[in-house]
Design a protein around this motif. Structure first.
Motif, PDB file in Angstrom:
ATOM      1  N   PHE A   1      91.172  35.143  34.349  1.00  0.00           N
ATOM      2  CA  PHE A   1      91.701  34.089  35.105  1.00  0.00           C
ATOM      3  C   PHE A   1      92.815  34.597  36.208  1.00  0.00           C
ATOM      4  CE2 PHE A   1      90.694  30.978  31.606  1.00  0.00           C
ATOM      5  CZ  PHE A   1      89.623  30.510  32.080  1.00  0.00           C
TER       6      PHE A   1
ATOM      7  N   GLU B   1      89.763  35.019  43.146  1.00  0.00           N
ATOM      8  CA  GLU B   1      88.593  34.040  43.264  1.00  0.00           C
ATOM      9  C   GLU B   1      87.379  34.498  43.505  1.00  0.00           C
ATOM     10  OE1 GLU B   1      87.717  29.987  42.407  1.00  0.00           O
ATOM     11  OE2 GLU B   1      89.677  31.373  41.987  1.00  0.00           O
TER      12      GLU B   1
ATOM     13  N   LYS C   1      85.765  36.096  40.426  1.00  0.00           N
ATOM     14  CA  LYS C   1      85.438  34.981  39.198  1.00  0.00           C
ATOM     15  C   LYS C   1      84.155  34.222  39.782  1.00  0.00           C
ATOM     16  CE  LYS C   1      89.711  33.239  39.344  1.00  0.00           C
ATOM     17  NZ  LYS C   1      90.859  32.382  39.095  1.00  0.00           N
TER      18      LYS C   1
ATOM     19  N   HIS D   1      79.897  32.600  38.529  1.00  0.00           N
ATOM     20  CA  HIS D   1      79.521  31.025  38.548  1.00  0.00           C
ATOM     21  C   HIS D   1      78.028  30.755  38.882  1.00  0.00           C
ATOM     22  CE1 HIS D   1      79.806  26.826  39.451  1.00  0.00           C
ATOM     23  NE2 HIS D   1      79.485  27.189  40.685  1.00  0.00           N
TER      24      HIS D   1
ATOM     25  N   TYR E   1      81.327  30.739  34.783  1.00  0.00           N
ATOM     26  CA  TYR E   1      82.709  30.499  35.024  1.00  0.00           C
ATOM     27  C   TYR E   1      82.437  29.159  35.572  1.00  0.00           C
ATOM     28  CZ  TYR E   1      86.850  30.145  38.329  1.00  0.00           C
ATOM     29  OH  TYR E   1      87.675  30.096  39.210  1.00  0.00           O
ATOM     30  N   THR E   2      83.361  28.164  35.622  1.00  0.00           N
ATOM     31  CA  THR E   2      83.508  26.935  36.612  1.00  0.00           C
ATOM     32  C   THR E   2      84.849  26.721  37.311  1.00  0.00           C
ATOM     33  OG1 THR E   2      82.062  25.816  34.941  1.00  0.00           O
ATOM     34  CG2 THR E   2      83.336  24.433  36.448  1.00  0.00           C
ATOM     35  N   PRO E   3      84.623  26.685  38.564  1.00  0.00           N
ATOM     36  CA  PRO E   3      86.080  27.055  39.393  1.00  0.00           C
ATOM     37  C   PRO E   3      86.873  25.644  39.420  1.00  0.00           C
ATOM     38  CG  PRO E   3      84.012  26.749  40.637  1.00  0.00           C
ATOM     39  CD  PRO E   3      83.428  26.953  39.402  1.00  0.00           C
ATOM     40  N   PHE E   4      87.982  25.638  39.677  1.00  0.00           N
ATOM     41  CA  PHE E   4      88.950  24.859  39.880  1.00  0.00           C
ATOM     42  C   PHE E   4      88.183  23.380  40.693  1.00  0.00           C
ATOM     43  CE2 PHE E   4      92.606  22.413  41.813  1.00  0.00           C
ATOM     44  CZ  PHE E   4      93.514  22.312  40.793  1.00  0.00           C
TER      45      PHE E   4
ATOM     46  N   LYS F   1      92.069  22.294  36.342  1.00  0.00           N
ATOM     47  CA  LYS F   1      91.617  23.315  35.535  1.00  0.00           C
ATOM     48  C   LYS F   1      90.297  24.153  36.114  1.00  0.00           C
ATOM     49  CE  LYS F   1      88.803  20.471  32.576  1.00  0.00           C
ATOM     50  NZ  LYS F   1      88.606  19.931  31.451  1.00  0.00           N
ATOM     51  N   GLU F   2      90.207  25.412  35.774  1.00  0.00           N
ATOM     52  CA  GLU F   2      89.227  26.318  35.830  1.00  0.00           C
ATOM     53  C   GLU F   2      88.859  26.761  34.451  1.00  0.00           C
ATOM     54  OE1 GLU F   2      89.928  29.837  38.010  1.00  0.00           O
ATOM     55  OE2 GLU F   2      91.880  30.058  37.417  1.00  0.00           O
TER      56      GLU F   2
ATOM     57  N   TRP G   1      85.699  28.927  31.569  1.00  0.00           N
ATOM     58  CA  TRP G   1      84.564  29.598  31.155  1.00  0.00           C
ATOM     59  C   TRP G   1      83.988  29.247  29.991  1.00  0.00           C
ATOM     60  CZ3 TRP G   1      83.255  34.542  33.513  1.00  0.00           C
ATOM     61  CH2 TRP G   1      82.128  35.150  32.724  1.00  0.00           C
TER      62      TRP G   1
ATOM     63  N   TYR H   1      94.760  26.004  33.175  1.00  0.00           N
ATOM     64  CA  TYR H   1      95.579  25.038  34.237  1.00  0.00           C
ATOM     65  C   TYR H   1      96.727  25.587  35.074  1.00  0.00           C
ATOM     66  CZ  TYR H   1      93.722  21.941  30.434  1.00  0.00           C
ATOM     67  OH  TYR H   1      92.837  21.321  29.356  1.00  0.00           O
TER      68      TYR H   1
END
Length: 316
Positions: free
Chosen positions: A61, A65, A68, A72, A82-85, A99-100, A102, A179
């Motif tokens: 994390f 960005e 990361k 996605h 990965y799922t971003p913020f 939150k972001e 994995w 978070y």
């Protein structure tokens, strides 16, 4: 019960007597009937494993960005990687969660009949040990979840191994969550909006940080900050449906801390234990009676139910 109980699962897996094992099953069942939540200690998942996993998760994390986002997969519903913020949104919420995360899934062979709905895992090349420690924690929590389900099976009159062949290829997910620090005053979002989980049971590593709150039967929000050696285990909607609400899937959330604590990041790692994708969620006959008639006359597969719910929370 005035507070969410914590129980020692060694009374079930290494009992000193048959009577104490039976007492544990009854106490665990009573906790879930009342709260849908319980703390589990004596689980044997050592601090070394947990700390190593958290170390690689935090290292990921902390990456830029752009790096990361290489992991996605748009259109996948966040199934792996990965799922971003700013993506996931609690059902019926107007604001996305803060939150972001994995997703690590079960490792299965490419010729498995479940491969079409259970894609291969992604592993970040930039973090040494991510696969080793991440999947090690996955396997440990999967085994612990199996023990909890065995105890619950006995509590509702099923054979102890009833869940075993229904979850041995389950589409279970380990979700390391970050978070980020909150830097804006009076933000309308919370770190995780009020929600219920989709799966059979959830095992949460990292509930020792403040923020988790559980809604009681009276509608009150009850903080549940567990000891560092305790894993929080709660009922999900699939088990609620299977047991005809004998075990409730309780609403919970992660609230924003006050003061300086809001400026600190928070990490947690839930393990969402799912049944096999083709398992038919059909109300158990033993959970139906005159006082609790069947609420779900139509069965649904675990994968079909998962797809419905992912659309509701904007992951699909």
């Amino acid at each position: 019960m005035s507070q969410i109980p914590t129980l020692d699962i060694r009374r079930f897996i290494q009992p000193v007597s048959a009577a104490d094992r039976a007492a544990f099953v009854a106490e665990l069942g009573a906790a879930y009937r009342e709260w849908g939540f319980a703390g589990i200690r004596g689980h044997g998942i050592g601090g070394t494993l947990t700390e190593a996993a958290y170390g690689v998760f935090q290292a990921f994390f902390a990456l830029p960005e752009a790096v990361k986002l290489r992991y996605h997969v748009p259109g996948s519903g966040g199934a792996r990687g990965y799922t971003p913020f700013g993506v996931e949104t609690a059902k019926d919420s107007r604001h996305h969660d803060l939150k972001e995360f994995w997703h690590i899934g079960r490792e299965i062979p490419d010729d498995s009949r479940y491969r079409p709905v259970m894609p291969p895992n992604l592993w970040p090349d930039e973090v040494d040990g991510f696969r080793e420690h991440g999947y090690g924690l996955y396997q440990a929590l999967d085994a612990l979840g199996g023990s909890v389900l065995s105890a619950l099976a006995l509590d509702i009159g099923l054979p102890e191994d009833w869940f075993r062949d229904k979850t041995d290829s389950g589409n279970s997910i380990l979700r390391p969550i970050h978070y980020p620090p909150i830097t804006v005053e009076d933000i309308p979002n919370v770190r995780a909006g009020a929600h219920e989980d989709i799966n059979l049971i959830t095992l949460l590593v990292g509930a020792s940080a403040e923020g988790l709150e559980v809604r009681s039967r009276k509608g009150e929000w009850v903080p549940f900050t567990a000891d560092a050696d305790t894993i929080v285990v709660n009922i999900g909607d699939m088990l609620q449906r299977l047991t005809n609400h004998v075990y409730p899937s309780t609403t919970h959330r992660v609230v924003n801390p006050k003061g300086g604590a809001a400026r600190q990041p928070r990490y947690s790692t839930p393990f969402f234990l799912h049944p096999n994708p083709d398992f038919l969620i059909d109300v158990l006959p033993g959970c139906v009676d005159a006082d609790n008639p069947s609420r779900y006359p139509e069965p649904i597969t675990a994968h079909g139910y998962l797809e419905e719910r992912l659309r509701e929370i904007k992951l699909a």
